[in-house]
Design a protein around this motif. Sequence first.
Motif, PDB file in Angstrom:
ATOM      1  N   GLY A  86       0.759  -1.406  -0.010  1.00 22.03           N
ATOM      2  CA  GLY A  86      -0.050   0.120  -0.136  1.00 22.03           C
ATOM      3  C   GLY A  86       0.893   1.246  -0.023  1.00 22.03           C
ATOM      4  N   HIS A  87       2.108   1.221  -0.109  1.00 19.40           N
ATOM      5  CA  HIS A  87       2.997   2.325  -0.147  1.00 19.40           C
ATOM      6  C   HIS A  87       4.326   2.201  -0.761  1.00 19.40           C
ATOM      7  N   ILE A  88       5.075   3.128  -0.866  1.00 22.79           N
ATOM      8  CA  ILE A  88       6.349   3.019  -1.436  1.00 22.79           C
ATOM      9  C   ILE A  88       7.336   3.536  -0.486  1.00 22.79           C
ATOM     10  N   SER A  89       8.493   2.705   0.104  1.00 24.04           N
ATOM     11  CA  SER A  89       9.373   3.366   1.037  1.00 24.04           C
ATOM     12  C   SER A  89      10.497   2.179   1.212  1.00 24.04           C
ATOM     13  N   THR A  90      11.432   2.536   1.720  1.00 21.23           N
ATOM     14  CA  THR A  90      12.427   1.530   2.261  1.00 21.23           C
ATOM     15  C   THR A  90      12.030   1.019   3.650  1.00 21.23           C
ATOM     16  N   ALA A  91      12.663  -0.092   4.035  1.00 20.41           N
ATOM     17  CA  ALA A  91      12.372  -0.931   5.276  1.00 20.41           C
ATOM     18  C   ALA A  91      12.371   0.020   6.432  1.00 20.41           C
ATOM     19  N   THR A  92      13.163   1.259   6.291  1.00 16.32           N
ATOM     20  CA  THR A  92      13.280   1.807   7.713  1.00 16.32           C
ATOM     21  C   THR A  92      12.648   3.320   7.699  1.00 16.32           C
ATOM     22  N   GLN A  93      11.886   3.580   6.675  1.00 14.70           N
ATOM     23  CA  GLN A  93      11.045   4.800   6.315  1.00 14.70           C
ATOM     24  C   GLN A  93       9.738   4.666   6.579  1.00 14.70           C
ATOM     25  N   TRP A 135       9.881  -2.906  22.796  1.00 12.80           N
ATOM     26  CA  TRP A 135      11.045  -3.636  23.504  1.00 12.80           C
ATOM     27  C   TRP A 135      12.362  -2.899  23.082  1.00 12.80           C
ATOM     28  N   ALA A 136      12.444  -2.741  21.785  1.00 14.51           N
ATOM     29  CA  ALA A 136      13.751  -2.527  21.241  1.00 14.51           C
ATOM     30  C   ALA A 136      13.892  -1.071  21.637  1.00 14.51           C
ATOM     31  N   THR A 137      13.081  -0.139  21.805  1.00 12.30           N
ATOM     32  CA  THR A 137      13.168   1.289  22.092  1.00 12.30           C
ATOM     33  C   THR A 137      13.669   1.188  23.631  1.00 12.30           C
ATOM     34  N   LYS A 138      13.013   0.465  24.179  1.00 14.68           N
ATOM     35  CA  LYS A 138      13.519   0.364  25.793  1.00 14.68           C
ATOM     36  C   LYS A 138      14.687   0.015  25.910  1.00 14.68           C
ATOM     37  N   VAL A 139      15.176  -0.873  25.005  1.00 16.00           N
ATOM     38  CA  VAL A 139      16.610  -1.345  25.112  1.00 16.00           C
ATOM     39  C   VAL A 139      17.540   0.021  24.848  1.00 16.00           C
ATOM     40  N   ALA A 140      17.017   0.659  23.548  1.00 15.99           N
ATOM     41  CA  ALA A 140      18.040   1.983  23.354  1.00 15.99           C
ATOM     42  C   ALA A 140      18.096   3.079  24.580  1.00 15.99           C
ATOM     43  N   TYR A 198      13.192   1.175  12.962  1.00 14.00           N
ATOM     44  CA  TYR A 198      12.084   0.423  12.814  1.00 14.00           C
ATOM     45  C   TYR A 198      11.331   0.522  14.367  1.00 14.00           C
ATOM     46  N   THR A 199      11.786   0.848  15.116  1.00 13.47           N
ATOM     47  CA  THR A 199      10.967   0.896  16.487  1.00 13.47           C
ATOM     48  C   THR A 199      10.700   2.276  16.980  1.00 13.47           C
ATOM     49  N   ILE A 200      11.599   3.282  16.965  1.00 13.43           N
ATOM     50  CA  ILE A 200      11.180   4.609  17.378  1.00 13.43           C
ATOM     51  C   ILE A 200      10.267   5.146  16.157  1.00 13.43           C
ATOM     52  N   GLY A 201      10.317   4.685  15.030  1.00 11.31           N
ATOM     53  CA  GLY A 201       9.657   5.170  13.912  1.00 11.31           C
ATOM     54  C   GLY A 201       8.112   4.581  14.176  1.00 11.31           C
ATOM     55  N   TYR A 202       7.804   3.549  14.557  1.00  5.43           N
ATOM     56  CA  TYR A 202       6.735   2.721  14.804  1.00  5.43           C
ATOM     57  C   TYR A 202       5.932   3.598  16.043  1.00  5.43           C
ATOM     58  N   GLU A 203       6.832   4.208  16.979  1.00  4.52           N
ATOM     59  CA  GLU A 203       6.018   4.845  18.066  1.00  4.52           C
ATOM     60  C   GLU A 203       5.678   6.330  17.213  1.00  4.52           C
ATOM     61  N   ARG A 204       6.613   6.820  16.809  1.00  4.80           N
ATOM     62  CA  ARG A 204       6.297   8.310  16.268  1.00  4.80           C
ATOM     63  C   ARG A 204       5.224   8.377  15.046  1.00  4.80           C
ATOM     64  N   TYR A 205       5.185   7.205  14.042  1.00  2.00           N
ATOM     65  CA  TYR A 205       4.293   7.498  12.784  1.00  2.00           C
ATOM     66  C   TYR A 205       3.081   6.435  12.935  1.00  2.00           C
ATOM     67  N   PHE A 206       3.125   5.221  13.712  1.00  5.67           N
ATOM     68  CA  PHE A 206       1.979   4.493  13.640  1.00  5.67           C
ATOM     69  C   PHE A 206       1.159   4.552  15.044  1.00  5.67           C
ATOM     70  N   LEU A 207       1.845   4.968  16.037  1.00  8.70           N
ATOM     71  CA  LEU A 207       1.234   4.972  17.643  1.00  8.70           C
ATOM     72  C   LEU A 207       0.633   6.111  17.895  1.00  8.70           C
ATOM     73  N   LEU A 208       1.569   7.069  17.897  1.00  7.79           N
ATOM     74  CA  LEU A 208       1.490   8.508  18.450  1.00  7.79           C
ATOM     75  C   LEU A 208       1.272   9.551  17.620  1.00  7.79           C
ATOM     76  N   ASP A 209       1.430   9.344  16.239  1.00  4.06           N
ATOM     77  CA  ASP A 209       1.442  10.407  15.385  1.00  4.06           C
ATOM     78  C   ASP A 209       2.211  11.676  15.894  1.00  4.06           C
ATOM     79  N   ASP A 210       3.372  11.400  16.317  1.00  6.81           N
ATOM     80  CA  ASP A 210       4.164  12.554  16.930  1.00  6.81           C
ATOM     81  C   ASP A 210       5.427  12.395  16.496  1.00  6.81           C
ATOM     82  N   GLY A 227      10.648  11.097  21.403  1.00  6.04           N
ATOM     83  CA  GLY A 227      12.098  10.547  21.537  1.00  6.04           C
ATOM     84  C   GLY A 227      12.462   9.508  22.459  1.00  6.04           C
ATOM     85  N   VAL A 228      13.344   8.748  22.543  1.00  3.50           N
ATOM     86  CA  VAL A 228      13.679   7.711  23.463  1.00  3.50           C
ATOM     87  C   VAL A 228      13.404   8.156  24.825  1.00  3.50           C
ATOM     88  N   SER A 229      13.782   9.404  25.089  1.00  4.88           N
ATOM     89  CA  SER A 229      13.608   9.805  26.487  1.00  4.88           C
ATOM     90  C   SER A 229      12.379  10.012  27.147  1.00  4.88           C
TER      91      SER A 229
END
Length: 278
Positions: free
Chosen positions: A48-55, A137-142, A233-245, A249-251
């Motif tokens: 449904g879209h065009i992007s690289t794996a990390t975009q 989990w990966a964001t928590k590790v970061a 993959y992880t901070i992007g999920y929170e920014r663009y999928f979950l929170l729309d923000d 940031g990690v903090s």
Amino acid sequence: MDRSSLQSSCGRDATLAVDNGGFAGGINWLEMGAGARYGFAALSIDTGHISTATQLEWALGRPESRTDWGWRAVNGEGRVDSTGNNSTNQSVIEHSYFSGCSTGRGQGLKEAQISSGSFDGVLMGAPAWYTSRLNNWATKVAQWNWPADRPGHIPWTALRTLAREVSRRAEDSTRATPQSESVCLTEAQIGTLRRAYADYVSESTGELIQPGPLLGSEWTIHAVLNYSDASPYTIGYERYFLLDDPEFGVSDFNDSVVELSARSDPGGATADDYGAVA
């Protein structure tokens, strides 16, 4: 959009649907070619879209696009795959199969749970199926490892030494517990490693969120420890999928983000209906 490659001379009346890894969008021509080489009529989707794996910016404010990526695109691919005709000889497709990688395999598992008749077989290896927990989990590790000036920060170069030491001890049939004198880590860095290896448990509820990685994973653990901020993959999920923000940031991360993710599961990508494939 689905596209089919030409069937090879093997002439099987079977299709192979392939998918993308990460959050990639686009036709996976390479994997289609592999399927055609073995005699399958191969199909791919762009989710449904065009992007690289990390975009992941494409998902910002677009819940329908998230759903396309999460399961709907593969569901459509499954319907085409199981009912379509062979483009070279117009014979009815007798068997249909799916193969994916990482999130692609997670999407294949999701399809098996919601529509078991889509494919006769699904090839899954290391499927990233628990989307609502794995990414957080990966964001928590970061968060444990960054910023780089904290005493416990572990640079990615140190992981190679650690990986060799763990491998050596495994070969010697001894317990592979990292020690500062053998891998040249400080006590603070060893503390970070112990947290990374341990299960991630919610501080507020005591619930297990994600099991920690096993000893032996050191060669690839940089994927969650050693981006300059957090894995895209992880901070992007929170920014663009979950929170729309996009400024999240990690903090800013805490257990409430995990709880929100579990409740909302944006895109419906989490494939945890185990009974459906029992």
